[in-house]
Design a protein around this motif. Sequence first.
Motif, PDB file in Angstrom:
ATOM      1  N   ALA A   1       0.829  -1.206   0.000  1.00 16.74           N
ATOM      2  CA  ALA A   1       0.000   0.000   0.000  1.00 16.74           C
ATOM      3  C   ALA A   1       0.862   1.254   0.000  1.00 16.74           C
ATOM      4  N   PHE A   2       1.987   1.229   0.713  1.00 17.27           N
ATOM      5  CA  PHE A   2       2.875   2.390   0.743  1.00 17.27           C
ATOM      6  C   PHE A   2       3.410   2.687  -0.655  1.00 17.27           C
ATOM      7  N   PHE A   3       3.902   1.665  -1.348  1.00 16.30           N
ATOM      8  CA  PHE A   3       4.471   1.874  -2.676  1.00 16.30           C
ATOM      9  C   PHE A   3       3.403   2.211  -3.708  1.00 16.30           C
ATOM     10  N   ALA A   4       2.155   1.812  -3.458  1.00 14.60           N
ATOM     11  CA  ALA A   4       1.077   2.153  -4.390  1.00 14.60           C
ATOM     12  C   ALA A   4       0.883   3.661  -4.470  1.00 14.60           C
ATOM     13  N   GLN A   5       1.130   4.377  -3.384  1.00 13.15           N
ATOM     14  CA  GLN A   5       0.949   5.825  -3.390  1.00 13.15           C
ATOM     15  C   GLN A   5       2.035   6.525  -4.200  1.00 13.15           C
ATOM     16  N   ASP A   6       3.293   6.135  -4.005  1.00 11.53           N
ATOM     17  CA  ASP A   6       4.393   6.830  -4.669  1.00 11.53           C
ATOM     18  C   ASP A   6       5.579   5.877  -4.768  1.00 11.53           C
TER      19      ASP A   6
ATOM     20  N   SER B   1      11.797   7.589   3.672  1.00 10.77           N
ATOM     21  CA  SER B   1      10.786   7.703   2.617  1.00 10.77           C
ATOM     22  C   SER B   1      10.314   9.146   2.553  1.00 10.77           C
ATOM     23  N   VAL B   2      10.054   9.627   1.350  1.00 10.79           N
ATOM     24  CA  VAL B   2       9.484  10.950   1.114  1.00 10.79           C
ATOM     25  C   VAL B   2       8.384  10.744   0.078  1.00 10.79           C
ATOM     26  N   VAL B   3       7.172  10.540   0.560  1.00 13.17           N
ATOM     27  CA  VAL B   3       6.059  10.122  -0.288  1.00 13.17           C
ATOM     28  C   VAL B   3       5.214  11.333  -0.674  1.00 13.17           C
ATOM     29  N   ASP B   4       5.080  11.562  -1.974  1.00 10.72           N
ATOM     30  CA  ASP B   4       4.277  12.673  -2.480  1.00 10.72           C
ATOM     31  C   ASP B   4       2.805  12.266  -2.536  1.00 10.72           C
ATOM     32  N   TYR B   5       1.932  13.143  -2.002  1.00 11.46           N
ATOM     33  CA  TYR B   5       0.494  12.902  -2.076  1.00 11.46           C
ATOM     34  C   TYR B   5      -0.167  13.694  -3.194  1.00 11.46           C
ATOM     35  N   ASP B   6       0.184  14.950  -3.325  1.00 12.49           N
ATOM     36  CA  ASP B   6      -0.339  15.785  -4.406  1.00 12.49           C
ATOM     37  C   ASP B   6       0.702  16.838  -4.713  1.00 12.49           C
ATOM     38  N   ASP B   7       0.309  17.902  -5.386  1.00 13.46           N
ATOM     39  CA  ASP B   7       1.280  18.927  -5.769  1.00 13.46           C
ATOM     40  C   ASP B   7       1.711  19.804  -4.602  1.00 13.46           C
TER      41      ASP B   7
ATOM     42  N   TYR C   1     -14.627  11.742   2.915  1.00 14.50           N
ATOM     43  CA  TYR C   1     -14.490  11.805   4.379  1.00 14.50           C
ATOM     44  C   TYR C   1     -13.010  11.834   4.765  1.00 14.50           C
ATOM     45  N   ASP C   2     -12.221  10.975   4.122  1.00 20.13           N
ATOM     46  CA  ASP C   2     -10.793  10.919   4.404  1.00 20.13           C
ATOM     47  C   ASP C   2     -10.120  12.244   4.080  1.00 20.13           C
ATOM     48  N   GLY C   3     -10.535  12.867   2.968  1.00 28.12           N
ATOM     49  CA  GLY C   3      -9.914  14.114   2.561  1.00 28.12           C
ATOM     50  C   GLY C   3     -10.119  15.249   3.539  1.00 28.12           C
ATOM     51  N   ALA C   4     -11.199  15.184   4.328  1.00 29.42           N
ATOM     52  CA  ALA C   4     -11.423  16.208   5.350  1.00 29.42           C
ATOM     53  C   ALA C   4     -10.514  16.023   6.555  1.00 29.42           C
ATOM     54  N   CYS C   5      -9.904  14.849   6.665  1.00 33.24           N
ATOM     55  CA  CYS C   5      -9.098  14.511   7.844  1.00 33.24           C
ATOM     56  C   CYS C   5      -7.610  14.396   7.536  1.00 33.24           C
ATOM     57  N   HIS C   6      -7.227  14.646   6.299  1.00 35.98           N
ATOM     58  CA  HIS C   6      -5.831  14.510   5.882  1.00 35.98           C
ATOM     59  C   HIS C   6      -5.443  15.738   5.085  1.00 35.98           C
ATOM     60  N   HIS C   7      -4.160  16.050   5.058  1.00 36.27           N
ATOM     61  CA  HIS C   7      -3.703  17.283   4.420  1.00 36.27           C
ATOM     62  C   HIS C   7      -3.709  17.225   2.897  1.00 36.27           C
ATOM     63  N   ALA C   8      -4.042  16.083   2.331  1.00 30.60           N
ATOM     64  CA  ALA C   8      -4.145  15.958   0.875  1.00 30.60           C
ATOM     65  C   ALA C   8      -5.141  14.861   0.555  1.00 30.60           C
ATOM     66  N   ASP C   9      -5.821  14.988  -0.575  1.00 28.16           N
ATOM     67  CA  ASP C   9      -6.639  13.883  -1.059  1.00 28.16           C
ATOM     68  C   ASP C   9      -5.699  12.732  -1.441  1.00 28.16           C
ATOM     69  N   ARG C  10      -6.100  11.500  -1.145  1.00 30.41           N
ATOM     70  CA  ARG C  10      -5.206  10.363  -1.391  1.00 30.41           C
ATOM     71  C   ARG C  10      -5.996   9.127  -1.835  1.00 30.41           C
ATOM     72  N   PRO C  11      -6.796   9.232  -2.901  1.00 33.26           N
ATOM     73  CA  PRO C  11      -7.611   8.094  -3.316  1.00 33.26           C
ATOM     74  C   PRO C  11      -6.793   6.873  -3.705  1.00 33.26           C
ATOM     75  N   ARG C  12      -5.602   7.076  -4.293  1.00 35.86           N
ATOM     76  CA  ARG C  12      -4.783   5.930  -4.701  1.00 35.86           C
ATOM     77  C   ARG C  12      -4.306   5.154  -3.473  1.00 35.86           C
ATOM     78  N   PHE C  13      -3.792   5.864  -2.483  1.00 36.37           N
ATOM     79  CA  PHE C  13      -3.375   5.191  -1.253  1.00 36.37           C
ATOM     80  C   PHE C  13      -4.560   4.533  -0.565  1.00 36.37           C
ATOM     81  N   LEU C  14      -5.672   5.254  -0.489  1.00 32.34           N
ATOM     82  CA  LEU C  14      -6.832   4.746   0.235  1.00 32.34           C
ATOM     83  C   LEU C  14      -7.346   3.462  -0.402  1.00 32.34           C
ATOM     84  N   SER C  15      -7.378   3.412  -1.724  1.00 33.16           N
ATOM     85  CA  SER C  15      -7.838   2.212  -2.394  1.00 33.16           C
ATOM     86  C   SER C  15      -6.978   1.008  -2.027  1.00 33.16           C
TER      87      SER C  15
END
Length: 287
Positions: free
Chosen positions: A37-42, A60-66, A158-172
């Motif tokens: 799941a970690f590598f799926a994000q970035d 690790s330095v994992v990018d979530y969005d821009d 719901y997750d996006g309201a609780c995290h500093h970036a939207d992360r649908p790829r990680f969440l999936s």
Amino acid sequence: MATGSLTVSPATPQDWALVRSWAAEEGWNPGVSDVAAFFAQDPGGFFLGRIGGEPVSAVSVVDYDDAYAFLGFYLVRPELRGLGHGLATWRAALGHAGDRAVGLDGVPAQQDNYRRSGAGTSPAYRTARYAGEVPAPERPPAGLVPAGRVGAAALAAYDGACHHADRPRFLSAWLTTPGHRALARVVDGRLTGYGVVRPAQDEARIGPLFADGPADAAALLDGLAAEARDFGSDRIAVDMPEVNPAAARLALERGLEPTFETARMYTGPVRPVARERVFGVTTLELG
């Protein structure tokens, strides 16, 4: 990228099995199946420092969005600490984030090193890990359903309201990784929280635990603890931010005890979150 005899380069999921063993030796209680799941994000956000081809350091330095990235897995082999390899690995890998703000959850003993590396001037807040055995409730908590029934869009919002970036790829990936159990709470047809529990090195780890309020969080915590017992773990651990005092109260009510703490720091401004909903962070490794 090289510093003296140390060379820093991207790591593969196969490389990261070694880093996971280092984390286990440090008592970080890594999840059994987290790596996929970690590598799926970035996939490009994981780095090893090597000397003569031998791994000696990691980050690790994992990018979530821009705008947002998260730093974790800051590790150096014990016999090689104090020689600058960790900081050199950190600085080489940090370029992966570009001009994004970077968050991290680090042990208090390393705060001075984090500040020297540009991770803020002081901690934004502390997070405490609570662990123990949650007794089974007299009756199953009401309103709990498998998270998959809610729908990906509703969970991502719901997750996006609780995290500093939207992360649908990680969440999936996080919701479907083998061994992970995900529950949602639905009251009067409305989603009021969700959480995930997964097998780990020691206690099963709960994260995230996001909920509208203490009653929703309590129902989810009890339900997730039951899921952990189902896969053979009587003990759970959850990382709770001090900026939501209701989280610690819930942990103590359920008989959990604080075991260690981390400091959340940022290199720059980040998107606000609904802190009152965050009863447990997703992971200390990826935020």
